[in-house]
Scaffold this motif. Structure first.
Motif, PDB file in Angstrom:
ATOM      1  N   ILE A 126       0.853  -1.189   0.000  1.00  0.00           N
ATOM      2  CA  ILE A 126       0.000   0.000   0.000  1.00  0.00           C
ATOM      3  C   ILE A 126       0.886   1.235   0.000  1.00  0.00           C
ATOM      4  N   LYS A 127       0.815   2.008  -1.072  1.00  0.00           N
ATOM      5  CA  LYS A 127       1.657   3.206  -1.197  1.00  0.00           C
ATOM      6  C   LYS A 127       0.951   4.404  -0.580  1.00  0.00           C
ATOM      7  N   LEU A 128       1.646   5.054   0.369  1.00  0.00           N
ATOM      8  CA  LEU A 128       1.136   6.269   0.999  1.00  0.00           C
ATOM      9  C   LEU A 128       1.917   7.476   0.506  1.00  0.00           C
ATOM     10  N   ASP A 129       1.204   8.535   0.218  1.00  0.00           N
ATOM     11  CA  ASP A 129       1.837   9.798  -0.155  1.00  0.00           C
ATOM     12  C   ASP A 129       2.007  10.632   1.103  1.00  0.00           C
ATOM     13  N   THR A 130       3.230  10.624   1.623  1.00  0.00           N
ATOM     14  CA  THR A 130       3.518  11.394   2.839  1.00  0.00           C
ATOM     15  C   THR A 130       4.232  12.704   2.537  1.00  0.00           C
ATOM     16  N   GLY A 131       4.349  13.053   1.262  1.00  0.00           N
ATOM     17  CA  GLY A 131       4.999  14.316   0.928  1.00  0.00           C
ATOM     18  C   GLY A 131       5.716  14.342  -0.403  1.00  0.00           C
ATOM     19  N   MET A 132       5.852  13.195  -1.072  1.00  0.00           N
ATOM     20  CA  MET A 132       6.449  13.186  -2.402  1.00  0.00           C
ATOM     21  C   MET A 132       5.483  13.780  -3.427  1.00  0.00           C
ATOM     22  N   HIS A 133       4.196  13.521  -3.217  1.00  0.00           N
ATOM     23  CA  HIS A 133       3.129  14.081  -4.049  1.00  0.00           C
ATOM     24  C   HIS A 133       3.238  13.684  -5.518  1.00  0.00           C
ATOM     25  N   ARG A 134       3.523  12.399  -5.726  1.00  0.00           N
ATOM     26  CA  ARG A 134       3.409  11.823  -7.066  1.00  0.00           C
ATOM     27  C   ARG A 134       2.220  10.876  -7.072  1.00  0.00           C
ATOM     28  N   VAL A 135       2.402   9.715  -6.454  1.00  0.00           N
ATOM     29  CA  VAL A 135       1.316   8.742  -6.361  1.00  0.00           C
ATOM     30  C   VAL A 135       1.205   8.274  -4.918  1.00  0.00           C
ATOM     31  N   GLY A 136       0.064   7.688  -4.609  1.00  0.00           N
ATOM     32  CA  GLY A 136      -0.133   7.143  -3.274  1.00  0.00           C
ATOM     33  C   GLY A 136      -1.406   7.650  -2.631  1.00  0.00           C
ATOM     34  N   PHE A 137      -1.926   6.853  -1.713  1.00  0.00           N
ATOM     35  CA  PHE A 137      -3.095   7.265  -0.932  1.00  0.00           C
ATOM     36  C   PHE A 137      -2.678   8.298   0.100  1.00  0.00           C
ATOM     37  N   SER A 138      -3.585   9.169   0.454  1.00  0.00           N
ATOM     38  CA  SER A 138      -3.302  10.102   1.534  1.00  0.00           C
ATOM     39  C   SER A 138      -3.225   9.335   2.845  1.00  0.00           C
ATOM     40  N   PRO A 139      -2.477   9.840   3.814  1.00  0.00           N
ATOM     41  CA  PRO A 139      -2.400   9.146   5.105  1.00  0.00           C
ATOM     42  C   PRO A 139      -3.771   8.883   5.724  1.00  0.00           C
ATOM     43  N   SER A 140      -4.716   9.779   5.515  1.00  0.00           N
ATOM     44  CA  SER A 140      -6.047   9.601   6.109  1.00  0.00           C
ATOM     45  C   SER A 140      -6.806   8.424   5.491  1.00  0.00           C
ATOM     46  N   GLU A 141      -6.381   7.973   4.318  1.00  0.00           N
ATOM     47  CA  GLU A 141      -7.051   6.862   3.648  1.00  0.00           C
ATOM     48  C   GLU A 141      -6.492   5.504   4.044  1.00  0.00           C
ATOM     49  N   PHE A 142      -5.370   5.478   4.743  1.00  0.00           N
ATOM     50  CA  PHE A 142      -4.698   4.210   4.961  1.00  0.00           C
ATOM     51  C   PHE A 142      -5.571   3.200   5.691  1.00  0.00           C
TER      52      PHE A 142
END
Length: 367
Positions: A126-142
């Motif tokens: 599960i890829k989280l977007d913690t600040g790279m802001h390319r791809v990934g779910f937001s932390p709130s979606e985890f």
């Protein structure tokens, strides 16, 4: 490709790649390490590199299913992760057949996994977007995404992952903020963790987690090259894995005031001995390399002079009185750091390696 008639080749030092992988493991001894071999192992030859690491790598990371299937078809076993996941639901059948793990970074991919009907369980990262802001779910979606995958009977191992944007900047707070955002999102969930790229393997031990993902360091380049004065981490024990080499094909003497190459960018300030080497931007040498870019002739350092052409470069042989056509020229490798060439060309070593042209034979050597 078959051996070229031109004296140009990229020698790949497989023993150096193994050394660098072991270094990654020693820096994070409690973590497993996925050797990142996407983009043809950063231009080093994915099949040969994977075979060299097959007996000790914990697994391999690729960008897409085509890259993974190439390794599987060559006989490479062990875990493989698709870093970008799948690009259509039809690819899940290939993932299943080849025994791959895949990143899930968006709602579309999540739906494809949940609606699949595989005959074996699918491992999902599960890829989280913690600040790279390319791809990934937001932390709130985890929590929701993790719960849905955990409840799916055909989903196997789950790992939470993120990617750092500024891990090579040792005095910048951004990486610490990303780590904190990641851990807050997981909120103690019992799930595997993967955060560390090459820079974090060296500099951010709190991010080592269960799986590291060493990439550029495998190929002997410091992940801190070009990061500025804050990049004080010592990565000097890495060994260069590629030596790009050619040979002199001409030597001439020019008077002061004579210009060299297209546009006359370099003008001789004194009587100058000029060498010509068989390599150019069509082979992957950076066209925008500036005058003074380091080059070695016969193991001695000198410099590029004049613009890079499609098939040739010119270099300063002043003081190289014995230099003759046929003498070896190193563009980067054990004498000339790839990072120094990249800095002089306003690029990065990643681009140098992956930009090697099809006219350049890769010669894999094992000590």
């Amino acid at each position: 490709m078959t051996r070229s008639a031109r004296p140009l080749r990229a020698r790949i030092h497989l023993d150096a790649i193994r050394h660098n992988y072991r270094r990654a493991k020693s820096l994070a001894p409690r973590s497993r390490a996925l050797a990142v071999v996407k983009a043809n192992a950063y231009g080093h030859g994915a099949i040969a590199v994977a075979r060299a690491l097959a007996d000790e790598a914990d697994g391999f990371a690729l960008a897409c299913v085509e890259e993974a299937l190439e390794l599987r078809e060559s006989g490479i076993q062990g875990p493989m992760l698709l870093l970008e996941g799948v690009f259509s639901p039809d690819e899940i059948a290939l993932v299943e057949r080849a025994g791959l793990a895949m990143v899930v970074h968006c709602r579309e991919q999540l739906d494809w996994v949940l609606n699949a009907h595989p005959s074996r369980r699918l491992d999902c990262w599960i890829k989280l977007d913690t600040g790279m802001h390319r791809v990934g779910f937001s932390p709130s979606e985890f929590a929701e995404v993790n719960a849905r995958l955990a409840a799916c009977p055909h989903v196997g191992e789950r790992v939470a992952m993120t990617h750092f944007a500024r891990a090579d900047e040792l005095d910048h707070p951004y990486t610490s903020a990303q780590i904190e955002a990641f851990e807050q999102a997981l909120n103690g969930a019992r799930i595997g963790r993967s955060l560390a790229n090459s820079a974090a393997v060296f500099a951010w031990p709190q991010a080592h987690g269960d799986w590291t993902r060493p990439g550029i360091m495998l190929y002997g380049v410091s992940p801190f090259a070009g990061a500025g004065s804050n990049a004080s981490m010592d990565a000097g024990d890495l060994r260069p894995a590629m030596t790009l080499e050619s040979a002199l094909i001409a030597v001439r003497d020019l008077d002061a005031g004579e210009s060299v190459g297209y546009g006359g960018r370099f003008v001789c300030e004194r009587p100058t001995r000029v060498g010509v080497a068989a390599i150019g931007y069509a082979d992957g040498y950076p066209r925008h390399a500036c005058d003074g870019t380091p080059i070695a002739v016969g193991g001695r350092l000198t410099r590029l002079i004049g613009r890079v052409s499609m098939d040739m470069i010119t270099l300063d042989l002043t003081g190289f009185d014995e230099a003759r056509p046929g003498d070896p020229v190193e563009l980067w490798g054990r004498t000339v750091p790839a990072g120094a060439v990249a800095e002089a060309s306003d690029t990065i070593a990643y681009q140098l390696f992956t930009g090697i042209g099809r006219r350049v034979p890769l010669l894999h050597e094992d000590a």
